[in-house]
Design a protein around this motif. Structure first.
Motif, PDB file in Angstrom:
ATOM      1  N   GLU A  39       6.914  -1.251   4.556  1.00  0.00           N
ATOM      2  CA  GLU A  39       6.477  -2.612   4.242  1.00  0.00           C
ATOM      3  C   GLU A  39       7.622  -3.569   3.939  1.00  0.00           C
ATOM      4  O   GLU A  39       7.427  -4.778   3.889  1.00  0.00           O
ATOM      5  N   GLU A  56      -1.510   7.203   7.347  1.00  0.00           N
ATOM      6  CA  GLU A  56      -2.882   7.547   7.730  1.00  0.00           C
ATOM      7  C   GLU A  56      -3.138   7.302   9.214  1.00  0.00           C
ATOM      8  O   GLU A  56      -3.880   8.038   9.860  1.00  0.00           O
ATOM      9  N   ASP A 101      -5.028  -5.640   3.480  1.00  0.00           N
ATOM     10  CA  ASP A 101      -6.111  -4.775   3.931  1.00  0.00           C
ATOM     11  C   ASP A 101      -5.993  -4.442   5.416  1.00  0.00           C
ATOM     12  O   ASP A 101      -6.986  -4.166   6.086  1.00  0.00           O
ATOM     13  N   LYS A 148       0.801  -1.224   0.000  1.00  0.00           N
ATOM     14  CA  LYS A 148       0.000   0.000   0.000  1.00  0.00           C
ATOM     15  C   LYS A 148       0.834   1.274   0.000  1.00  0.00           C
ATOM     16  O   LYS A 148       0.328   2.338  -0.318  1.00  0.00           O
ATOM     17  N   ASP A 174       2.337   6.204   2.371  1.00  0.00           N
ATOM     18  CA  ASP A 174       1.234   7.136   2.586  1.00  0.00           C
ATOM     19  C   ASP A 174       0.077   6.452   3.311  1.00  0.00           C
ATOM     20  O   ASP A 174      -0.586   7.053   4.152  1.00  0.00           O
ATOM     21  N   TYR A 175      -0.142   5.191   2.951  1.00  0.00           N
ATOM     22  CA  TYR A 175      -1.196   4.416   3.599  1.00  0.00           C
ATOM     23  C   TYR A 175      -0.864   4.210   5.071  1.00  0.00           C
ATOM     24  O   TYR A 175      -1.725   4.360   5.949  1.00  0.00           O
ATOM     25  N   CYS A 176       0.406   3.894   5.371  1.00  0.00           N
ATOM     26  CA  CYS A 176       0.845   3.700   6.767  1.00  0.00           C
ATOM     27  C   CYS A 176       0.670   4.997   7.550  1.00  0.00           C
ATOM     28  O   CYS A 176       0.291   4.996   8.715  1.00  0.00           O
TER      29      CYS A 176
END
Lengths: 257, 156
Positions: free
Chosen positions: B86, B66, B94, B59, B62-64
């Protein structure tokens, strides 16, 4: 009917009948370019930056469901050791899935070799992946239209259409194709089409801590990849095959094949 | 013409019609040469969409960010800030729904991917501090002494 008229009519008929419907369906490069002027995917590999950590290979295997233990990879990293006497020793253990952690070079059946440090002239890592050629040999040889090129220049394999004949695997001059051990079809790098088409990065480029890999739009003059291809000394692999690869290398040696 | 000509001809015509009928039902409507012409673009257009719909596993930072913005901020100044989360924490899939918790790879093998000392003229590997994995605290995990986010012992 006169003999002259008969011959003339025959010639016209034969000429007309020999034009098949597909031949009338000409596509000129100009039309092609006009149909899709804004996007063509290209990849940039900086071999000076690659340290052979293999995070890209690991990320690619996870992202694209390539069995981790099977000895197949969509992308891999090669280590080249060029000796002072001109000999080239190369290895890529398990495609560099676990990185390069030893000075010993894996020479497959002839075992591990160690090149003494004072004999090394050059040594470096070269990441490899599908070149997504502009005129791909693999697509040309596919008898069923299972492997194809999209309008934005990505070469893909239709898994439900592939009959597994293996022509494309033999046809690729770069050896980037393999049989997927689970799907039982030909498989290869897709430039992470599912990610880039949503505006993301490829899994390998995202996993690279050193920015050795980048994907970009070759038709956008402001794109960093296009800029590098236009302004820097880049090379492609096996230019002599005429496949016009879209993966460009910075710092490519002639020893790299 | 005589019967012996017509009879095999009917068979041939029937076979041709049979093949054309089979083809009409079997070949999807979106199968064709499309933009790239017959040489390079002969394919099922729907497959492009199928590949676009392939699920993403990684992901990105940027996803982390959040949820774990505190960690990202702390990392920015640290030595390992260039390594995406990651690479060590595993693909997010997910997360936090599935999986609820990511398994962190703290193994020695992960660290020596970059930190096994390899003298490689003309390679960026030389710029990374390296150890000989066979000599340096053999059998112990690097994280026992080094903070994985900021591994420099002087900063601890």
């Amino acid at each position: 009917m006169k003999r002259r008229d008969f011959l003339k009519n025959t010639a016209v008929f034969v000429a007309g009948a020999s034009v098949s419907v597909s031949a009338l369906d000409f596509i000129t490069p100009k039309e092609l370019f006009a149909a899709n002027p804004q996007l063509k995917w290209g990849f940039l590999v900086d071999t000076h930056k690659c340290v052979g950590c293999g995070f890209c290979v690991k990320a690619c295997k996870t992202e694209n469901d390539i069995p981790f233990e099977a000895n197949v990879t969509r992308t891999w990293v090669e280590r080249y050791v060029i000796k002072k006497d001109g000999d080239v020793v190369m290895d890529s253990p398990k495609g560099a899935r676990d990185g390069f952690t030893t000075k010993l070079l894996d020479q497959n059946h002839s075992g591990m070799t160690l090149v003494p440090e004072n004999e090394i002239a050059q040594a470096f890592f070269v990441p490899k992946l599908c070149n997504h050629c502009t005129t791909p040999a693999c697509v040309q040889v596919c008898p069923v239209g299972a492997t194809y090129q999209t309008a934005d220049g990505v070469v893909l394999v239709d898994r439900s259409w592939c009959i597994g004949c293996g022509y494309c695997i033999m046809g690729c001059p770069y050896g980037v194709r393999f049989f997927h051990p689970v799907e039982h079809v030909a498989d290869k790098c897709t430039f992470c089409y599912h990610r880039i088409s949503k505006g993301g990065d490829t899994a390998c480029a995202q996993a690279c801590p050193f920015d050795a890999r980048q994907i970009g739009n070759l038709k956008d003059p402001n794109d960093p990849v296009a800029q590098a291809v236009l302004n820097q000394r880049v090379g492609v692999l096996r230019d002599e095959y005429g496949t016009k690869p879209n993966v460009y290398y910075i710092g490519l040696n002639k020893e790299v094949r | 013409m005589k019967n012996h000509v017509w009879r095999p001809l009917f068979v041939v015509i029937a076979i041709v019609i049979g093949i054309l009928l089979f083809r009409a039902f079997y070949v999807p409507a979106d199968f064709g040469s499309h933009d790239q012409g017959y040489t390079f673009g002969y394919h099922r257009l729907g497959n492009e969409q199928e590949w676009k719909d392939y699920p993403e596993k990684y992901k990105g930072n940027d996803y982390c960010n959040e949820c774990h913005d505190d960690m990202i901020e702390e990392l920015e100044s640290a030595g390992h800030s260039t390594i995406p989360c990651e690479n060590c924490h595993g693909a997010a899939f997910d997360h936090p729904d599935d999986p609820e918790k990511l398994s962190i790879d703290r193994s020695r093998e992960l660290c020596i991917r970059c930190h096994a000392k390899l003298t490689m003229p003309s390679s960026g590997r030389n710029d990374i501090p390296g150890i000989d994995p066979a000599q340096h605290n053999k059998g112990e995990e690097c994280s026992e002494c080094h903070n994985p986010h900021n591994p420099s012992l002087e900063d601890m």
